[in-house]
Motif scaffolding. Structure first.
Motif, PDB file in Angstrom:
ATOM      1  N   ARG A 138       0.823  -1.218   0.000  1.00  0.00           N
ATOM      2  CA  ARG A 138       0.000   0.000   0.000  1.00  0.00           C
ATOM      3  C   ARG A 138       0.853   1.262   0.000  1.00  0.00           C
ATOM      4  NH1 ARG A 138      -1.938   3.495  -1.172  1.00  0.00           N
ATOM      5  NH2 ARG A 138      -4.004   4.432  -0.956  1.00  0.00           N
ATOM      6  N   SER A 139       2.000   1.205   0.688  1.00  0.00           N
ATOM      7  CA  SER A 139       2.829   2.418   0.777  1.00  0.00           C
ATOM      8  C   SER A 139       3.404   2.810  -0.594  1.00  0.00           C
ATOM      9  CB  SER A 139       3.963   2.232   1.789  1.00  0.00           C
ATOM     10  OG  SER A 139       4.915   1.339   1.273  1.00  0.00           O
ATOM     11  N   GLY A 141       1.558   2.388  -3.267  1.00  0.00           N
ATOM     12  CA  GLY A 141       0.380   2.641  -4.110  1.00  0.00           C
ATOM     13  C   GLY A 141      -0.252   1.396  -4.702  1.00  0.00           C
ATOM     14  N   ALA A 157      -4.693   4.110   3.732  1.00  0.00           N
ATOM     15  CA  ALA A 157      -4.534   5.243   2.820  1.00  0.00           C
ATOM     16  C   ALA A 157      -4.356   6.534   3.612  1.00  0.00           C
ATOM     17  CB  ALA A 157      -5.749   5.342   1.903  1.00  0.00           C
ATOM     18  N   GLU A 158      -5.191   6.690   4.647  1.00  0.00           N
ATOM     19  CA  GLU A 158      -5.140   7.905   5.466  1.00  0.00           C
ATOM     20  C   GLU A 158      -3.820   7.989   6.229  1.00  0.00           C
ATOM     21  OE1 GLU A 158      -7.645   9.607   9.148  1.00  0.00           O
ATOM     22  OE2 GLU A 158      -8.776   8.415   7.703  1.00  0.00           O
ATOM     23  N   SER A 161      -0.778   8.503   3.879  1.00  0.00           N
ATOM     24  CA  SER A 161      -0.696   9.827   3.242  1.00  0.00           C
ATOM     25  C   SER A 161      -0.192  10.848   4.257  1.00  0.00           C
ATOM     26  CB  SER A 161      -2.049  10.247   2.675  1.00  0.00           C
ATOM     27  OG  SER A 161      -2.914  10.583   3.722  1.00  0.00           O
ATOM     28  N   ARG A 162      -0.577  10.631   5.534  1.00  0.00           N
ATOM     29  CA  ARG A 162      -0.139  11.564   6.581  1.00  0.00           C
ATOM     30  C   ARG A 162       1.332  11.383   6.906  1.00  0.00           C
ATOM     31  NH1 ARG A 162      -3.125  10.724  11.524  1.00  0.00           N
ATOM     32  NH2 ARG A 162      -4.896   9.801  10.485  1.00  0.00           N
ATOM     33  N   ALA A 164       3.599  10.348   4.813  1.00  0.00           N
ATOM     34  CA  ALA A 164       4.467  10.521   3.635  1.00  0.00           C
ATOM     35  C   ALA A 164       5.348  11.761   3.802  1.00  0.00           C
ATOM     36  CB  ALA A 164       3.608  10.662   2.391  1.00  0.00           C
TER      37      ALA A 164
END
Ligand code: COA
Length: 165
Positions: A138-139, A141, A157-158, A161-162, A164
């Motif tokens: 997932r990291s 994508g 995903a949440e 994204s935070r 990243a």
């Protein structure tokens, strides 16, 4: 009345864990899932987040009214004794899991001679999944929808994204 405990770090819960939960529920009258800490592993989700995700994931797959989910920060043997369970359930994916589980089981048995473990072979479809593989895919994508429920996909995903750069 047989009561069992299924402990894990669940960082995050996957369909592999859910497969074990579903099958263990058929064997034991009562199943308690315990979200715990493994101090040797860095975690993506906090204990509270992992606990909430297990509850949401079991609700999503329709197992929520049959299973109790707790979060516990402490030794597994103490929890098992406190809950009065007959056995602790663990999943085995491959021979590589055996050495680790053997050590875990013998240490727990040494700490509490009454401690009993029961092992279920993970279904073939899930034998290659692990929480860290899911996090890694997932990291970058990748699609993890075959490995985790939707609520876990969203949380990943949440969170990613935070975190990243
Ligand atoms: N399908 C797919 N994957 C599975 C799986 C299954 N059926 N069963 C386990 N896994 C994976 C997990 O996703 C996890 O993957 P990861 O390493 O990539 O994160 C890995 O197998 C092991 O996870 P888990 O079963 O959750 O074990 P753990 O080693 O993270 O934690 C505890 C085990 C929580 C039971 C243990 O650390 C513990 O007892 N902690 C409390 C403190 C204690 O008592 N310590 C003394 C122990 S001797």
């Amino acid at each position: 009345m047989t009561k069992a405990l299924y402990p894990g770090s669940f960082d995050p819960i996957t369909y592999g864990h859910i497969d074990i939960i579903r099958r263990a529920r058929k064997i034991f009258d009562e199943l308690i899932v315990a979200v715990m800490r493994n101090p040797t592993k860095p975690m993506l989700f906090s204990l509270e987040e992992r606990h909430r995700l297990v509850i949401e994931a079991l609700r999503e797959v329709g197992l929520d009214d049959e299973i109790t989910v707790i979060a516990h920060d402490g030794l597994l043997v103490h929890l098992a004794r406190q809950l009065g369970v007959q056995a602790v359930v663990r999943g085995l994916r491959a021979s590589t899991d055996f050495e680790y589980e053997f050590q875990l089981s013998l240490t727990n048995r040494d700490l509490d001679p009454e401690f009993e473990s029961v092992y279920l072979m993970t279904s073939r479809d899930f034998s290659f999944i692990s929480s860290s593989i899911v996090r890694q895919v997932r990291s970058y994508g990748g699609d993890v929808s075959r490995f985790v429920p939707k609520c876990v996909e969203r949380a990943l995903a949440e969170k990613l994204s935070r975190s990243a750069p």
